[in-house]
Design a protein around this motif. Sequence first.
Motif, PDB file in Angstrom:
ATOM      1  N   ALA A  55       0.834  -1.209   0.000  1.00 39.61           N
ATOM      2  CA  ALA A  55       0.000   0.000   0.000  1.00 39.61           C
ATOM      3  C   ALA A  55       0.864   1.252   0.000  1.00 39.61           C
ATOM      4  O   ALA A  55       0.539   2.232  -0.675  1.00 39.61           O
ATOM      5  CB  ALA A  55      -0.935   0.006   1.207  1.00 39.61           C
ATOM      6  N   SER A  56       1.976   1.229   0.734  1.00 43.37           N
ATOM      7  CA  SER A  56       2.872   2.384   0.746  1.00 43.37           C
ATOM      8  C   SER A  56       3.428   2.662  -0.645  1.00 43.37           C
ATOM      9  O   SER A  56       3.471   3.809  -1.088  1.00 43.37           O
ATOM     10  CB  SER A  56       4.031   2.152   1.710  1.00 43.37           C
ATOM     11  OG  SER A  56       3.575   2.115   3.026  1.00 43.37           O
ATOM     12  N   THR A  59       0.300   3.634  -3.096  1.00 48.48           N
ATOM     13  CA  THR A  59      -0.300   4.946  -2.800  1.00 48.48           C
ATOM     14  C   THR A  59       0.674   6.083  -3.072  1.00 48.48           C
ATOM     15  O   THR A  59       0.255   7.170  -3.467  1.00 48.48           O
ATOM     16  CB  THR A  59      -0.811   5.031  -1.342  1.00 48.48           C
ATOM     17  OG1 THR A  59       0.255   4.709  -0.441  1.00 48.48           O
ATOM     18  CG2 THR A  59      -1.986   4.101  -1.120  1.00 48.48           C
ATOM     19  N   ASN A  63      -0.358   8.931  -5.583  1.00 48.61           N
ATOM     20  CA  ASN A  63      -0.319  10.319  -5.132  1.00 48.61           C
ATOM     21  C   ASN A  63       0.553  11.181  -6.043  1.00 48.61           C
ATOM     22  O   ASN A  63       0.139  12.250  -6.476  1.00 48.61           O
ATOM     23  CB  ASN A  63       0.182  10.398  -3.696  1.00 48.61           C
ATOM     24  CG  ASN A  63       0.093  11.790  -3.140  1.00 48.61           C
ATOM     25  OD1 ASN A  63      -0.983  12.361  -3.020  1.00 48.61           O
ATOM     26  ND2 ASN A  63       1.243  12.359  -2.815  1.00 48.61           N
ATOM     27  N   GLN A  76      -7.207  12.161  -1.683  1.00 44.59           N
ATOM     28  CA  GLN A  76      -6.214  11.225  -1.135  1.00 44.59           C
ATOM     29  C   GLN A  76      -6.853  10.090  -0.357  1.00 44.59           C
ATOM     30  O   GLN A  76      -6.577   8.924  -0.626  1.00 44.59           O
ATOM     31  CB  GLN A  76      -5.242  11.961  -0.211  1.00 44.59           C
ATOM     32  CG  GLN A  76      -4.061  12.532  -0.887  1.00 44.59           C
ATOM     33  CD  GLN A  76      -3.129  13.195   0.111  1.00 44.59           C
ATOM     34  OE1 GLN A  76      -3.502  13.453   1.250  1.00 44.59           O
ATOM     35  NE2 GLN A  76      -1.917  13.465  -0.323  1.00 44.59           N
ATOM     36  N   THR A  77      -7.671  10.418   0.615  1.00 46.94           N
ATOM     37  CA  THR A  77      -8.229   9.391   1.490  1.00 46.94           C
ATOM     38  C   THR A  77      -9.052   8.376   0.705  1.00 46.94           C
ATOM     39  O   THR A  77      -8.898   7.166   0.886  1.00 46.94           O
ATOM     40  CB  THR A  77      -9.080  10.040   2.599  1.00 46.94           C
ATOM     41  OG1 THR A  77      -8.279  11.003   3.288  1.00 46.94           O
ATOM     42  CG2 THR A  77      -9.570   9.003   3.587  1.00 46.94           C
ATOM     43  N   PHE A  80      -6.708   6.247  -1.509  1.00 44.56           N
ATOM     44  CA  PHE A  80      -5.909   5.321  -0.715  1.00 44.56           C
ATOM     45  C   PHE A  80      -6.766   4.163  -0.191  1.00 44.56           C
ATOM     46  O   PHE A  80      -6.317   3.021  -0.161  1.00 44.56           O
ATOM     47  CB  PHE A  80      -5.226   6.041   0.436  1.00 44.56           C
ATOM     48  CG  PHE A  80      -4.164   7.023   0.000  1.00 44.56           C
ATOM     49  CD1 PHE A  80      -3.773   7.140  -1.322  1.00 44.56           C
ATOM     50  CD2 PHE A  80      -3.561   7.844   0.928  1.00 44.56           C
ATOM     51  CE1 PHE A  80      -2.795   8.046  -1.719  1.00 44.56           C
ATOM     52  CE2 PHE A  80      -2.580   8.747   0.548  1.00 44.56           C
ATOM     53  CZ  PHE A  80      -2.199   8.849  -0.776  1.00 44.56           C
ATOM     54  N   LEU A 120      -4.132   2.653   6.461  1.00 46.26           N
ATOM     55  CA  LEU A 120      -4.410   3.977   5.910  1.00 46.26           C
ATOM     56  C   LEU A 120      -3.474   5.010   6.525  1.00 46.26           C
ATOM     57  O   LEU A 120      -3.003   5.919   5.839  1.00 46.26           O
ATOM     58  CB  LEU A 120      -5.873   4.367   6.160  1.00 46.26           C
ATOM     59  CG  LEU A 120      -6.306   5.730   5.627  1.00 46.26           C
ATOM     60  CD1 LEU A 120      -6.117   5.815   4.120  1.00 46.26           C
ATOM     61  CD2 LEU A 120      -7.757   6.010   6.007  1.00 46.26           C
ATOM     62  N   ALA A 123      -0.074   5.169   4.804  1.00 42.78           N
ATOM     63  CA  ALA A 123      -0.141   5.855   3.505  1.00 42.78           C
ATOM     64  C   ALA A 123      -0.213   7.371   3.692  1.00 42.78           C
ATOM     65  O   ALA A 123       0.479   8.127   2.999  1.00 42.78           O
ATOM     66  CB  ALA A 123      -1.346   5.357   2.717  1.00 42.78           C
TER      67      ALA A 123
END
Length: 196
Positions: A55-56, A59, A63, A76-77, A80, A120, A123
């Motif tokens: 995920a890192s 995302t 981004n 963003q939220t 992600f 979350l 991220a």
Amino acid sequence: MDQISKLLAITLGAILANNFIFSQFLGICPFLGVSKKVDTAVGMGIAVTFVMGLASAITWVVNEFILVKFDLMYMQTVAFILVIAALVQFIEMFLQKSMPSLYTALGVYLPLITTNCAVLGVALLNIQESYNFIESVVYGVTGGIGFLVAIVLFASIRERLVFAEYPKCFEGFPVALVTAGLMALAFMGFSGLKIW
């Protein structure tokens, strides 16, 4: 500070000083729910580490190359969460096919990784701290390792608490919360750790 020192600081910070469970209090639901046995705790910790690392990376790319490029930072939220949900679906299908016993043992907590605020949080913290791609991936993986360390230590203590004697009013969940609080106090000792 050179790149190696910064990566070492990120690593030690994510595992010890800024542990997602004991310092930032993120991801408590699966931490308390899946920590009754060490084997399920290890499975959950590995799954969370894998999701946090992937995920890192994903995302950060989303981004940098989509949200920033097209001035969609306010999304963003949502973006992600969609990435994390897709990753968890992939892991759930993989575990169901390759490790059905672990899939059954994790039960309802596996889909809860989707809404795990630690995933979350990693991220969003990557963006907040302005980490580059490598730093983001290192923070995600080591944050997951910190989660793994916390949940395995807690599960091993909970397995031994079955044989301990304590007042009847502490049986079950209350003794687990007291134990988690004492472990959080122990991890606070790492907050003074300095990387030179």
